[in-house]
Design a protein around this motif. Structure first.
Motif, PDB file in Angstrom:
ATOM      1  N   SER A 264       1.536   6.652 -10.568  1.00  0.00           N
ATOM      2  CA  SER A 264       0.151   6.237 -10.788  1.00  0.00           C
ATOM      3  C   SER A 264      -0.557   7.080 -11.848  1.00  0.00           C
ATOM      4  O   SER A 264      -0.447   8.308 -11.869  1.00  0.00           O
ATOM      5  CB  SER A 264      -0.628   6.348  -9.474  1.00  0.00           C
ATOM      6  N   ASN A 265      -1.319   6.401 -12.699  1.00  0.00           N
ATOM      7  CA  ASN A 265      -2.171   7.076 -13.686  1.00  0.00           C
ATOM      8  C   ASN A 265      -3.632   7.142 -13.238  1.00  0.00           C
ATOM      9  O   ASN A 265      -4.490   7.543 -14.028  1.00  0.00           O
ATOM     10  CB  ASN A 265      -2.100   6.343 -15.034  1.00  0.00           C
ATOM     11  N   TYR A 266      -3.923   6.770 -12.018  1.00  0.00           N
ATOM     12  CA  TYR A 266      -5.301   6.720 -11.546  1.00  0.00           C
ATOM     13  C   TYR A 266      -5.909   8.118 -11.512  1.00  0.00           C
ATOM     14  O   TYR A 266      -5.425   9.006 -10.815  1.00  0.00           O
ATOM     15  CB  TYR A 266      -5.351   6.089 -10.158  1.00  0.00           C
ATOM     16  N   GLU A 267      -6.982   8.323 -12.299  1.00  0.00           N
ATOM     17  CA  GLU A 267      -7.686   9.599 -12.400  1.00  0.00           C
ATOM     18  C   GLU A 267      -6.739  10.742 -12.749  1.00  0.00           C
ATOM     19  O   GLU A 267      -6.927  11.883 -12.320  1.00  0.00           O
ATOM     20  CB  GLU A 267      -8.457   9.895 -11.102  1.00  0.00           C
ATOM     21  N   LYS A 268      -5.705  10.426 -13.549  1.00  0.00           N
ATOM     22  CA  LYS A 268      -4.732  11.425 -14.003  1.00  0.00           C
ATOM     23  C   LYS A 268      -4.467  11.203 -15.485  1.00  0.00           C
ATOM     24  O   LYS A 268      -4.876  10.199 -16.062  1.00  0.00           O
ATOM     25  CB  LYS A 268      -3.401  11.288 -13.229  1.00  0.00           C
ATOM     26  N   ASP A 269      -3.762  12.149 -16.088  1.00  0.00           N
ATOM     27  CA  ASP A 269      -3.310  11.929 -17.458  1.00  0.00           C
ATOM     28  C   ASP A 269      -2.429  10.697 -17.486  1.00  0.00           C
ATOM     29  O   ASP A 269      -1.584  10.489 -16.609  1.00  0.00           O
ATOM     30  CB  ASP A 269      -2.522  13.133 -17.964  1.00  0.00           C
ATOM     31  N   SER A 270      -2.620   9.862 -18.491  1.00  0.00           N
ATOM     32  CA  SER A 270      -1.887   8.598 -18.562  1.00  0.00           C
ATOM     33  C   SER A 270      -0.490   8.824 -19.136  1.00  0.00           C
ATOM     34  O   SER A 270      -0.331   9.206 -20.293  1.00  0.00           O
ATOM     35  CB  SER A 270      -2.650   7.600 -19.438  1.00  0.00           C
ATOM     36  N   LEU A 271       0.523   8.579 -18.300  1.00  0.00           N
ATOM     37  CA  LEU A 271       1.911   8.638 -18.735  1.00  0.00           C
ATOM     38  C   LEU A 271       2.456   7.215 -18.756  1.00  0.00           C
ATOM     39  O   LEU A 271       2.177   6.423 -17.848  1.00  0.00           O
ATOM     40  CB  LEU A 271       2.751   9.499 -17.783  1.00  0.00           C
ATOM     41  N   ASP A 272       3.223   6.882 -19.775  1.00  0.00           N
ATOM     42  CA  ASP A 272       3.724   5.513 -19.930  1.00  0.00           C
ATOM     43  C   ASP A 272       2.573   4.519 -19.842  1.00  0.00           C
ATOM     44  O   ASP A 272       2.528   3.654 -18.950  1.00  0.00           O
ATOM     45  CB  ASP A 272       4.783   5.177 -18.877  1.00  0.00           C
ATOM     46  N   PRO A 273       1.589   4.603 -20.720  1.00  0.00           N
ATOM     47  CA  PRO A 273       0.425   3.710 -20.647  1.00  0.00           C
ATOM     48  C   PRO A 273       0.833   2.248 -20.690  1.00  0.00           C
ATOM     49  O   PRO A 273       1.799   1.867 -21.347  1.00  0.00           O
ATOM     50  CB  PRO A 273      -0.406   4.097 -21.872  1.00  0.00           C
ATOM     51  N   ARG A 274       0.085   1.427 -19.985  1.00  0.00           N
ATOM     52  CA  ARG A 274       0.410   0.014 -19.848  1.00  0.00           C
ATOM     53  C   ARG A 274      -0.009  -0.746 -21.098  1.00  0.00           C
ATOM     54  O   ARG A 274      -1.006  -0.411 -21.745  1.00  0.00           O
ATOM     55  CB  ARG A 274      -0.308  -0.569 -18.638  1.00  0.00           C
ATOM     56  N   SER A 275       0.716  -1.770 -21.437  1.00  0.00           N
ATOM     57  CA  SER A 275       0.388  -2.557 -22.616  1.00  0.00           C
ATOM     58  C   SER A 275      -0.936  -3.290 -22.406  1.00  0.00           C
ATOM     59  O   SER A 275      -1.359  -3.534 -21.276  1.00  0.00           O
ATOM     60  CB  SER A 275       1.491  -3.583 -22.904  1.00  0.00           C
ATOM     61  N   GLY A 276      -1.579  -3.639 -23.497  1.00  0.00           N
ATOM     62  CA  GLY A 276      -2.854  -4.331 -23.407  1.00  0.00           C
ATOM     63  C   GLY A 276      -2.768  -5.672 -22.716  1.00  0.00           C
ATOM     64  O   GLY A 276      -3.755  -6.162 -22.165  1.00  0.00           O
ATOM     65  N   GLY A 277      -1.584  -6.286 -22.716  1.00  0.00           N
ATOM     66  CA  GLY A 277      -1.433  -7.602 -22.108  1.00  0.00           C
ATOM     67  C   GLY A 277      -1.083  -7.586 -20.644  1.00  0.00           C
ATOM     68  O   GLY A 277      -0.960  -8.669 -20.040  1.00  0.00           O
ATOM     69  N   TRP A 278      -0.912  -6.405 -20.050  1.00  0.00           N
ATOM     70  CA  TRP A 278      -0.521  -6.350 -18.636  1.00  0.00           C
ATOM     71  C   TRP A 278      -1.583  -7.013 -17.775  1.00  0.00           C
ATOM     72  O   TRP A 278      -2.776  -6.710 -17.869  1.00  0.00           O
ATOM     73  CB  TRP A 278      -0.312  -4.896 -18.198  1.00  0.00           C
ATOM     74  N   LEU A 279      -1.164  -7.931 -16.908  1.00  0.00           N
ATOM     75  CA  LEU A 279      -2.082  -8.698 -16.078  1.00  0.00           C
ATOM     76  C   LEU A 279      -2.957  -7.801 -15.212  1.00  0.00           C
ATOM     77  O   LEU A 279      -4.118  -8.115 -14.949  1.00  0.00           O
ATOM     78  CB  LEU A 279      -1.284  -9.675 -15.203  1.00  0.00           C
ATOM     79  N   GLY A 280      -2.426  -6.687 -14.779  1.00  0.00           N
ATOM     80  CA  GLY A 280      -3.187  -5.798 -13.902  1.00  0.00           C
ATOM     81  C   GLY A 280      -4.463  -5.260 -14.514  1.00  0.00           C
ATOM     82  O   GLY A 280      -5.381  -4.844 -13.793  1.00  0.00           O
ATOM     83  N   HIS A 281      -4.561  -5.265 -15.850  1.00  0.00           N
ATOM     84  CA  HIS A 281      -5.803  -4.828 -16.484  1.00  0.00           C
ATOM     85  C   HIS A 281      -6.969  -5.726 -16.098  1.00  0.00           C
ATOM     86  O   HIS A 281      -8.135  -5.317 -16.180  1.00  0.00           O
ATOM     87  CB  HIS A 281      -5.656  -4.828 -18.005  1.00  0.00           C
ATOM     88  N   ASP A 282      -6.681  -6.963 -15.700  1.00  0.00           N
ATOM     89  CA  ASP A 282      -7.727  -7.903 -15.315  1.00  0.00           C
ATOM     90  C   ASP A 282      -8.069  -7.835 -13.837  1.00  0.00           C
ATOM     91  O   ASP A 282      -8.939  -8.578 -13.373  1.00  0.00           O
ATOM     92  CB  ASP A 282      -7.304  -9.331 -15.677  1.00  0.00           C
ATOM     93  N   SER A 283      -7.387  -6.961 -13.108  1.00  0.00           N
ATOM     94  CA  SER A 283      -7.673  -6.848 -11.679  1.00  0.00           C
ATOM     95  C   SER A 283      -9.099  -6.340 -11.460  1.00  0.00           C
ATOM     96  O   SER A 283      -9.553  -5.425 -12.144  1.00  0.00           O
ATOM     97  CB  SER A 283      -6.687  -5.891 -11.010  1.00  0.00           C
ATOM     98  N   PRO A 284      -9.805  -6.899 -10.460  1.00  0.00           N
ATOM     99  CA  PRO A 284     -11.124  -6.368 -10.114  1.00  0.00           C
ATOM    100  C   PRO A 284     -11.042  -5.049  -9.348  1.00  0.00           C
ATOM    101  O   PRO A 284     -12.068  -4.440  -9.060  1.00  0.00           O
ATOM    102  CB  PRO A 284     -11.726  -7.471  -9.245  1.00  0.00           C
ATOM    103  N   ARG A 285      -9.833  -4.625  -9.043  1.00  0.00           N
ATOM    104  CA  ARG A 285      -9.618  -3.376  -8.296  1.00  0.00           C
ATOM    105  C   ARG A 285      -9.291  -2.259  -9.290  1.00  0.00           C
ATOM    106  O   ARG A 285      -8.232  -2.271  -9.924  1.00  0.00           O
ATOM    107  CB  ARG A 285      -8.468  -3.518  -7.304  1.00  0.00           C
ATOM    108  N   SER A 286     -10.170  -1.293  -9.424  1.00  0.00           N
ATOM    109  CA  SER A 286      -9.953  -0.229 -10.406  1.00  0.00           C
ATOM    110  C   SER A 286      -8.696   0.576 -10.107  1.00  0.00           C
ATOM    111  O   SER A 286      -8.065   1.108 -11.021  1.00  0.00           O
ATOM    112  CB  SER A 286     -11.165   0.697 -10.468  1.00  0.00           C
ATOM    113  N   LYS A 287      -8.314   0.641  -8.832  1.00  0.00           N
ATOM    114  CA  LYS A 287      -7.111   1.403  -8.498  1.00  0.00           C
ATOM    115  C   LYS A 287      -5.855   0.728  -9.042  1.00  0.00           C
ATOM    116  O   LYS A 287      -4.836   1.396  -9.247  1.00  0.00           O
ATOM    117  CB  LYS A 287      -6.998   1.600  -6.987  1.00  0.00           C
ATOM    118  N   ILE A 288      -5.930  -0.574  -9.286  1.00  0.00           N
ATOM    119  CA  ILE A 288      -4.812  -1.273  -9.925  1.00  0.00           C
ATOM    120  C   ILE A 288      -4.919  -1.147 -11.439  1.00  0.00           C
ATOM    121  O   ILE A 288      -3.978  -0.710 -12.107  1.00  0.00           O
ATOM    122  CB  ILE A 288      -4.771  -2.750  -9.491  1.00  0.00           C
TER     123      ILE A 288
END
Length: 236
Positions: A179-203
């Protein structure tokens, strides 16, 4: 040891697991007739995203089952619920009220495509009547199509159900590590990843289709237990 080196070790263990079992699977190709372990941990990977510095597919969900004392749910039963129905009234669809994974993917799709009006009751309640399920069937089919095509590995960890099981321990710590939640981002997710549209910030912020444990710190020792499980897992 740094988080990056621990993450590298986790992916290397999954590479070893993949070699042992003969490659990643997809739920669209899996059946209950395969030689499933009774209990285990599953790892879903993004279909078209790799890690920042390697060609390894990026982890996108980690899960297990039967973590309540006395639970009889098997690994295949859990994965089949995520997969959805292959036949019957809801063929091609599924029941997102029985699968948090399906519910979260469906939520993100609703946000991305602005489908709130079409599916105003998505995720409400623990069950739904036939009329509502049929009204949601088209969207359930979209969710099934997405999940069924994700590359998948699983590892045999056959201990007794309970929150203190090895399965729960490995799942919890693997999620916390990736998980990158509130941490340094390792292996950042691509801009097209569906999870970016999740209403849940933890996702959206963790980069995982998980909510539980994404904010936690991990115990490095879980990697040793996972390594033992990988060594004990045989090819299907």
């Amino acid at each position: 040891m740094s988080r990056l080196s621990d993450l590298d070790r986790l992916y290397d263990l999954l590479d070893r697991l993949e070699a042992t079992v003969g490659g990643k699977q997809r739920l669209k190709e899996c059946t209950g007739y395969m030689d499933w372990p009774e209990r285990g941990i599953y790892f879903f990977f993004a279909e078209d995203e790799t890690r920042n510095s390697t060609d390894q597919l990026r982890l996108t969900r980690i899960g297990t089952h039967a973590v309540s004392a006395g639970s009889g749910t098997s690994l295949w039963n859990r994965l089949r619920t995520h997969r959805g129905a292959n036949r019957g009234t809801y063929e091609g669809g599924g029941n997102h009220r029985g699968s948090v994974f399906r519910k979260r993917v469906g939520e993100a799709m609703i946000e991305r495509h602005n489908l709130h009006t079409e599916y105003p009751h998505w995720g409400e309640g623990s069950s739904a009547d036939r009329e509502r399920r049929l009204a949601e069937l088209e969207h359930e089919r979209r969710v099934s199509e997405y999940i069924r095509d994700l590359p998948l590995l699983w590892v045999d960890v056959d201990d007794e159900p309970g929150p203190q099981s090895d399965r729960a321990y490995i799942e919890r710590n693997a999620i916390a590590l990736v998980s990158n939640y509130e941490k340094d981002s390792l292996d950042p997710r691509s801009g097209g990843w569906l999870g970016h549209d999740s209403p849940r910030s933890k996702i959206s912020d963790s980069g995982l289709w998980n909510i539980n444990h994404v904010e936690e710190q991990y115990d490095t020792a879980f990697l040793d237990r996972l390594a033992d499980a990988v060594e004990e897992t045989s090819a299907l």
